[in-house]
Design a protein around this motif. Structure first.
Motif, PDB file in Angstrom:
ATOM      1  N   VAL A 363       0.814  -1.219   0.000  1.00 34.88           N
ATOM      2  CA  VAL A 363       0.000   0.000   0.000  1.00 34.88           C
ATOM      3  C   VAL A 363       0.847   1.269   0.000  1.00 34.88           C
ATOM      4  CG1 VAL A 363      -1.740   1.297   1.329  1.00 34.88           C
ATOM      5  CG2 VAL A 363      -1.881  -1.200   1.167  1.00 34.88           C
ATOM      6  N   PHE A 364       0.455   2.215  -0.874  1.00 32.64           N
ATOM      7  CA  PHE A 364       0.885   3.618  -0.806  1.00 32.64           C
ATOM      8  C   PHE A 364      -0.321   4.427  -0.327  1.00 32.64           C
ATOM      9  CE2 PHE A 364       4.949   4.963  -2.881  1.00 32.64           C
ATOM     10  CZ  PHE A 364       5.482   3.707  -3.129  1.00 32.64           C
ATOM     11  N   LEU A 365      -0.090   5.382   0.547  1.00 32.81           N
ATOM     12  CA  LEU A 365      -1.178   6.240   1.035  1.00 32.81           C
ATOM     13  C   LEU A 365      -0.898   7.691   0.702  1.00 32.81           C
ATOM     14  CD1 LEU A 365      -2.237   5.109   4.637  1.00 32.81           C
ATOM     15  CD2 LEU A 365      -3.381   4.701   2.462  1.00 32.81           C
ATOM     16  N   TRP A 366      -1.972   8.406   0.385  1.00 32.70           N
ATOM     17  CA  TRP A 366      -1.875   9.828   0.024  1.00 32.70           C
ATOM     18  C   TRP A 366      -1.922  10.711   1.269  1.00 32.70           C
ATOM     19  CZ3 TRP A 366      -4.696  14.357   0.483  1.00 32.70           C
ATOM     20  CH2 TRP A 366      -4.463  15.370  -0.468  1.00 32.70           C
ATOM     21  N   TYR A 367      -1.140  11.765   1.254  1.00 37.71           N
ATOM     22  CA  TYR A 367      -1.205  12.803   2.307  1.00 37.71           C
ATOM     23  C   TYR A 367      -1.164  14.187   1.689  1.00 37.71           C
ATOM     24  CZ  TYR A 367      -0.745   9.596   6.204  1.00 37.71           C
ATOM     25  OH  TYR A 367      -0.996   8.621   7.125  1.00 37.71           O
ATOM     26  N   ASN A 368      -1.886  15.091   2.303  1.00 38.77           N
ATOM     27  CA  ASN A 368      -1.785  16.511   1.976  1.00 38.77           C
ATOM     28  C   ASN A 368      -0.588  17.057   2.758  1.00 38.77           C
ATOM     29  OD1 ASN A 368      -2.177  19.308   1.736  1.00 38.77           O
ATOM     30  ND2 ASN A 368      -4.393  19.056   1.629  1.00 38.77           N
ATOM     31  N   SER A 369       0.313  17.757   2.086  1.00 36.07           N
ATOM     32  CA  SER A 369       1.505  18.271   2.782  1.00 36.07           C
ATOM     33  C   SER A 369       1.191  19.513   3.578  1.00 36.07           C
ATOM     34  CB  SER A 369       2.580  18.629   1.763  1.00 36.07           C
ATOM     35  OG  SER A 369       2.271  19.873   1.163  1.00 36.07           O
ATOM     36  N   ASN A 370       0.041  20.110   3.300  1.00 26.22           N
ATOM     37  CA  ASN A 370      -0.080  21.499   3.730  1.00 26.22           C
ATOM     38  C   ASN A 370      -0.299  21.636   5.218  1.00 26.22           C
ATOM     39  OD1 ASN A 370      -2.789  21.076   4.151  1.00 26.22           O
ATOM     40  ND2 ASN A 370      -3.496  22.457   2.571  1.00 26.22           N
ATOM     41  N   GLY A 371       0.479  22.508   5.763  1.00 28.97           N
ATOM     42  CA  GLY A 371       0.184  23.057   7.053  1.00 28.97           C
ATOM     43  C   GLY A 371      -0.467  24.377   6.736  1.00 28.97           C
ATOM     44  N   PRO A 372       0.278  25.440   6.830  1.00 25.26           N
ATOM     45  CA  PRO A 372      -0.317  26.776   6.704  1.00 25.26           C
ATOM     46  C   PRO A 372      -0.338  27.337   5.285  1.00 25.26           C
ATOM     47  CG  PRO A 372       1.915  26.926   7.511  1.00 25.26           C
ATOM     48  CD  PRO A 372       1.660  25.490   7.275  1.00 25.26           C
ATOM     49  N   PHE A 373      -0.041  26.563   4.250  1.00 25.42           N
ATOM     50  CA  PHE A 373       0.286  27.185   2.976  1.00 25.42           C
ATOM     51  C   PHE A 373      -0.773  27.149   1.890  1.00 25.42           C
ATOM     52  CE2 PHE A 373       4.900  26.481   4.241  1.00 25.42           C
ATOM     53  CZ  PHE A 373       4.982  27.747   4.797  1.00 25.42           C
ATOM     54  N   ASN A 374      -1.828  26.378   2.030  1.00 27.01           N
ATOM     55  CA  ASN A 374      -2.826  26.436   0.968  1.00 27.01           C
ATOM     56  C   ASN A 374      -4.189  26.048   1.514  1.00 27.01           C
ATOM     57  OD1 ASN A 374      -3.385  23.513   0.486  1.00 27.01           O
ATOM     58  ND2 ASN A 374      -1.226  23.463  -0.083  1.00 27.01           N
ATOM     59  N   ASP A 375      -5.183  26.059   0.642  1.00 21.85           N
ATOM     60  CA  ASP A 375      -6.568  25.851   1.078  1.00 21.85           C
ATOM     61  C   ASP A 375      -7.138  24.518   0.609  1.00 21.85           C
ATOM     62  OD1 ASP A 375      -6.513  28.561   2.019  1.00 21.85           O
ATOM     63  OD2 ASP A 375      -6.776  29.201  -0.048  1.00 21.85           O
ATOM     64  N   GLU A 393       2.930   9.836  12.811  1.00 24.44           N
ATOM     65  CA  GLU A 393       2.169   9.239  11.714  1.00 24.44           C
ATOM     66  C   GLU A 393       2.975   8.124  11.035  1.00 24.44           C
ATOM     67  OE1 GLU A 393      -0.835  10.293  11.401  1.00 24.44           O
ATOM     68  OE2 GLU A 393      -1.534   9.421   9.510  1.00 24.44           O
ATOM     69  N   MET A 394       4.237   8.397  10.817  1.00 16.83           N
ATOM     70  CA  MET A 394       5.073   7.407  10.124  1.00 16.83           C
ATOM     71  C   MET A 394       5.266   6.151  10.966  1.00 16.83           C
ATOM     72  SD  MET A 394       7.792   9.763   8.058  1.00 16.83           S
ATOM     73  CE  MET A 394       7.273  10.665   6.586  1.00 16.83           C
ATOM     74  N   LYS A 395       5.277   6.318  12.272  1.00 15.91           N
ATOM     75  CA  LYS A 395       5.365   5.161  13.170  1.00 15.91           C
ATOM     76  C   LYS A 395       4.121   4.298  12.970  1.00 15.91           C
ATOM     77  CE  LYS A 395       6.061   4.112  18.090  1.00 15.91           C
ATOM     78  NZ  LYS A 395       4.730   3.587  18.475  1.00 15.91           N
ATOM     79  N   TRP A 396       2.963   4.937  12.933  1.00 17.94           N
ATOM     80  CA  TRP A 396       1.699   4.208  12.703  1.00 17.94           C
ATOM     81  C   TRP A 396       1.715   3.523  11.331  1.00 17.94           C
ATOM     82  CZ3 TRP A 396      -2.305   4.981   9.050  1.00 17.94           C
ATOM     83  CH2 TRP A 396      -3.472   4.228   9.280  1.00 17.94           C
ATOM     84  N   LEU A 397       2.214   4.230  10.326  1.00 21.51           N
ATOM     85  CA  LEU A 397       2.260   3.670   8.971  1.00 21.51           C
ATOM     86  C   LEU A 397       3.163   2.438   8.912  1.00 21.51           C
ATOM     87  CD1 LEU A 397       2.470   7.101   7.139  1.00 21.51           C
ATOM     88  CD2 LEU A 397       0.638   5.428   6.806  1.00 21.51           C
ATOM     89  N   ARG A 398       4.286   2.537   9.591  1.00 22.36           N
ATOM     90  CA  ARG A 398       5.197   1.381   9.609  1.00 22.36           C
ATOM     91  C   ARG A 398       4.526   0.191  10.309  1.00 22.36           C
ATOM     92  NH1 ARG A 398      10.977   2.055  12.352  1.00 22.36           N
ATOM     93  NH2 ARG A 398       9.658   2.307  14.165  1.00 22.36           N
ATOM     94  N   GLN A 400       1.473  -0.511  10.343  1.00 24.20           N
ATOM     95  CA  GLN A 400       0.452  -1.101   9.470  1.00 24.20           C
ATOM     96  C   GLN A 400       1.070  -1.815   8.262  1.00 24.20           C
ATOM     97  OE1 GLN A 400      -2.349  -0.964  11.024  1.00 24.20           O
ATOM     98  NE2 GLN A 400      -1.333   0.488  12.397  1.00 24.20           N
ATOM     99  N   GLY A 401       2.369  -1.648   8.087  1.00 20.23           N
ATOM    100  CA  GLY A 401       3.014  -2.276   6.932  1.00 20.23           C
ATOM    101  C   GLY A 401       2.850  -1.496   5.642  1.00 20.23           C
ATOM    102  N   VAL A 402       2.520  -0.190   5.751  1.00 23.09           N
ATOM    103  CA  VAL A 402       2.439   0.670   4.556  1.00 23.09           C
ATOM    104  C   VAL A 402       3.847   0.846   3.988  1.00 23.09           C
ATOM    105  CG1 VAL A 402       1.934   3.040   3.792  1.00 23.09           C
ATOM    106  CG2 VAL A 402       0.343   1.830   5.316  1.00 23.09           C
ATOM    107  N   LYS A 403       3.949   0.856   2.663  1.00 29.99           N
ATOM    108  CA  LYS A 403       5.279   0.887   2.049  1.00 29.99           C
ATOM    109  C   LYS A 403       5.690   2.259   1.520  1.00 29.99           C
ATOM    110  CE  LYS A 403       6.508  -3.445   2.532  1.00 29.99           C
ATOM    111  NZ  LYS A 403       5.397  -3.947   3.352  1.00 29.99           N
ATOM    112  N   SER A 426      13.785  12.277   4.685  1.00 26.92           N
ATOM    113  CA  SER A 426      14.704  11.753   5.696  1.00 26.92           C
ATOM    114  C   SER A 426      13.942  11.008   6.797  1.00 26.92           C
ATOM    115  CB  SER A 426      15.519  12.918   6.263  1.00 26.92           C
ATOM    116  OG  SER A 426      16.269  12.486   7.357  1.00 26.92           O
ATOM    117  N   ASP A 427      12.857  11.582   7.288  1.00 21.84           N
ATOM    118  CA  ASP A 427      12.042  10.885   8.302  1.00 21.84           C
ATOM    119  C   ASP A 427      11.451   9.604   7.721  1.00 21.84           C
ATOM    120  OD1 ASP A 427      12.547  12.771  10.206  1.00 21.84           O
ATOM    121  OD2 ASP A 427      10.569  13.724  10.145  1.00 21.84           O
ATOM    122  N   ALA A 428      10.960   9.671   6.498  1.00 24.87           N
ATOM    123  CA  ALA A 428      10.324   8.494   5.885  1.00 24.87           C
ATOM    124  C   ALA A 428      11.314   7.338   5.792  1.00 24.87           C
ATOM    125  CB  ALA A 428       9.779   8.849   4.502  1.00 24.87           C
TER     126      ALA A 428
END
Ligand code: CA
Length: 648
Positions: A363-375, A393-398, A400-403, A426-428
């Motif tokens: 599985v690949f999962l989609w994320y919105n990157s935005n914090g304060p920068f868009n609507d 979040e990445m700890k949870w993803l790992r 679950q076995g998300v790749k 780097s975190d990923a």
């Protein structure tokens, strides 16, 4: 007369050398030549290929808050050197690289006696250069505000450029996202200037002299990404830093660097024809891996419901259908796109991911990157923009076995945004996750720099074929550009191979696809990205010919070699790629008449290949063909059609 002229040039050259204000560096094959000059205190360079001018005297230098390094410069000296490096890359257009370049370092000093070096590396058909800044006594940091750096083309040049998007004009303030099409063969100097300039890479056809591709590589958290300005009246395009209005006006343009420090590399690829441009590896040759992979990452193919079935498909049951589809196609992945957080929720996602694993699909999962920068309203929001939340979040993803993740909506080239890209990557890697970026900038050497980076959109991608009739009409035209421009410098996550005749769930009436099935199959080879999410839908298992589905089951997403065969951006493109001992030759035609080509395919000479091509009725069929002993094969590519040959 000629002799006298030659003699005076010789004397002039000697005088200049006495003043030590010029320097020349040749490629190992001596055909690509870079000349540096200091003219009235201003640094300049020029590039020739096979004795012909590719870039005229073009400006160099930069301005910082610690002084001007573009004028009033003094020549201190120069040093020659060379680079010879072999490396492997498992996610780009080729796998075994050998970079051999001659190196010239020019040392200059400004009016405050502050030193700066310009480093040029010239390999066969490629120039890379950057600025290197030392510590200036107690000064150990500076802000680079502006560059004089430019690229001046001869007046006969035409250009292939894509405009940089206006940061305030796009949907939900998500621009700029490198999602404007390239224009082919436009006049060098625009009749109507575009203030935002143009994205990298830019391709230039220098009349009869050849072709030049200009780009940038090695951009990471330590610098901003840059663009090309609009040209001045004399045909010069300058390096332009991000518009301050990007990122909702937050964050500075320019770059804050520690000293000693360097700028990104700017690259120039030259050739008589497009071969060196389609085959260049310069974006990877001059960068280094920034960290080791935390595990062995597996690339491959994926399904995604969102592209054709759109937002209504972002529910549990439809995702199950696309997991089953991935399993049927023997694809490695499903990409579960936007809105899963709201429509499925994290609890049921655990169940869904388990179901995918039970079918042998990752599985690949989609994320919105935005914090304060868009609507942009699609979630998950606010999980990728700050370190604390991201790591949780990445700890949870790992667990679950998300790749991998597809992170969307960046909208800026400021150093601020480059930090976010690098932090996510780097975190990923720490959590064993691959990263695809969408709504994003051009990747600049990232395949080599970040071992878990697996692709960027940064193109008028498949979603626009769904959204816009204009883009459907320009599909073939745009596609013929990519092997020579956008996709030659970096992975391109296009999300293509749409086999529905109509690009809607019902596959009837609306949004008619204007290209053939063979065209679509060809794009799976023509467009390079190590992880490809394809637009195949469950109905295609039964409503397209079985050989097309079989082709998609077999086609690889990683390549050992890429060869230019033929083409002209905006008209047609034919590219060969090798995976192991198998060659895939893919061609497409954007012109309004059938295109007859006599292709030279030495890699298949005397061999039998499987050929997928269109008849004059635009229906795709498959047959076996034996390539002649001399490797020449005739093909006909229909308008909006394609051809793929597979052999070994
Ligand atoms: Ca997009």
């Amino acid at each position: 007369m000629k002799k006298a002229f030659t003699l005076s040039v010789f004397i002039l050259a000697c005088t200049a050398r006495l003043l030590a204000q010029d320097a020349t560096v040749y490629s190992p094959d001596k055909q690509t030549v870079l000349t540096f000059k200091l003219q009235g205190g201003k640094p300049e360079y020029a590039v020739t290929y096979k004795g012909k001018t590719m870039l005229q005297n073009s400006p160099l230098g930069l301005q910082s808050n610690e002084g001007d390094f573009a004028s009033g410069m003094k020549f201190l000296g120069k040093a020659d050197g060379n680079v010879d490096q072999q490396y492997t890359l498992d996610r780009a257009k080729a796998s075994q690289m050998h970079y051999v370049a001659n190196k010239l370092t020019v040392d200059l000093e400004n009016s405050q006696q502050r030193k700066i070096s310009i480093v040029f590396q010239v390999s066969d058909n490629n120039v890379a250069f950057r600025y290197e800044l030392p510590i200036w006594k107690e000064t150990r940091s500076c802000v680079i505000e502006k560059e004089a750096t430019g690229f001046k083309f001869p007046a006969t040049t035409t250009r292939f450029l894509a405009p940089m998007m206006d940061p305030t004009a796009g949907w939900s303030r998500t621009t700029p996202s490198y999602e404007t099409p390239y224009t082919a063969d436009a006049p060098l100097v625009a009749a109507k200037p575009h203030q935002e300039g143009y994205v990298f890479p830019g391709l230039f056809h220098v009349g009869n002299n050849g072709w030049v591709l200009v780009s940038e590589t090695g951009v990471r958290s330590l610098y901003c990404a840059s663009q090309l300005s609009e040209s001045s009246a004399d045909g010069t395009f300058n390096i332009k830093y991000p518009n301050p209005k990007q990122n909702n006006g937050f964050g500075s343009t320019g770059a804050a660097i520690a000293l000693p420090g360097v700028t990104p590399w700017r690259t120039i690829t030259v050739g008589t024809d497009l071969k060196p441009i389609a085959e260049t590896t310069i974006p990877f040759d001059v960068v280094e891996p920034l960290y080791a992979p935390s595990k062995k990452y597996t690339y491959g193919k994926g399904t995604w419901s969102w592209i054709v079935w759109q937002d209504p498909s972002m529910n549990y049951d439809d995702q199950v259908k696309f997991i089953d589809l991935a399993a049927d196609l023997k694809f490695e992945y499903i990409l579960i796109d936007a809105l899963w957080d709201k429509n499925i929720g994290k609890e049921r996602m655990q169940e869904l991911i388990k179901y995918a694993h039970s079918k042998g699909v990752d599985v690949f999962l989609w994320y919105n990157s935005n914090g304060p920068f868009n609507d942009a309203p699609m979630g998950p929001h606010n999980r990728m923009n700050a370190s604390v939340e991201r790591k949780a979040e990445m700890k949870w993803l790992r667990e679950q076995g998300v790749k991998g993740l597809k992170v969307d909506f960046f909208g800026g080239d400021k150093q601020e945004t480059m930090r976010l890209y690098e932090d996510i990557l780097s975190d990923a890697n720490d959590y064993g996750l691959m990263i695809i970026f969408h709504g994003t900038t051009l990747p600049r050497g990232w395949e080599r720099m970040y071992p878990n980076y697996v692709g960027s959109e940064a193109v008028v991608a498949s979603e626009n074929l769904i959204f816009s009739q204009n883009v459907r009409e320009a599909e073939a035209f745009n596609a013929t550009m990519h092997p020579f421009i956008r996709n030659t410098v970096g992975s391109m996550e296009f999300g293509g191979v749409l086999l529905n005749k109509y690009l809607v769930k019902s596959n009837t009436k609306d949004r008619k696809r204007l290209t053939t099935d063979a065209f679509q199959l060809a794009t799976s080879v023509l467009f390079q990205n190590p992880v490809q999410m394809f637009g195949i839908t469950p109905n295609n298992l039964t409503d397209v010919p079985a050989f097309e589905i079989d082709f998609m089951k077999q086609v690889p997403t990683t390549w050992d070699e890429t060869r230019y065969i033929d083409g002209y951006p905006g008209k047609y493109a034919v590219i060969a790629r090798r995976h192991g001992d198998k060659w895939y030759i893919a061609g497409i035609n954007a012109q309004s008449a059938p295109l007859k080509l006599s292709l030279k395919l030495p890699m298949l000479s005397g061999k039998t290949a499987k050929v997928y091509a269109d008849g004059s009725d635009r229906v795709t069929s498959a047959k076996d063909l034996t390539v002649s002993k001399n490797g020449t094969t005739n093909v006909v590519i229909q308008p909006g059609g394609g051809v793929v040959m597979v052999g070994q």
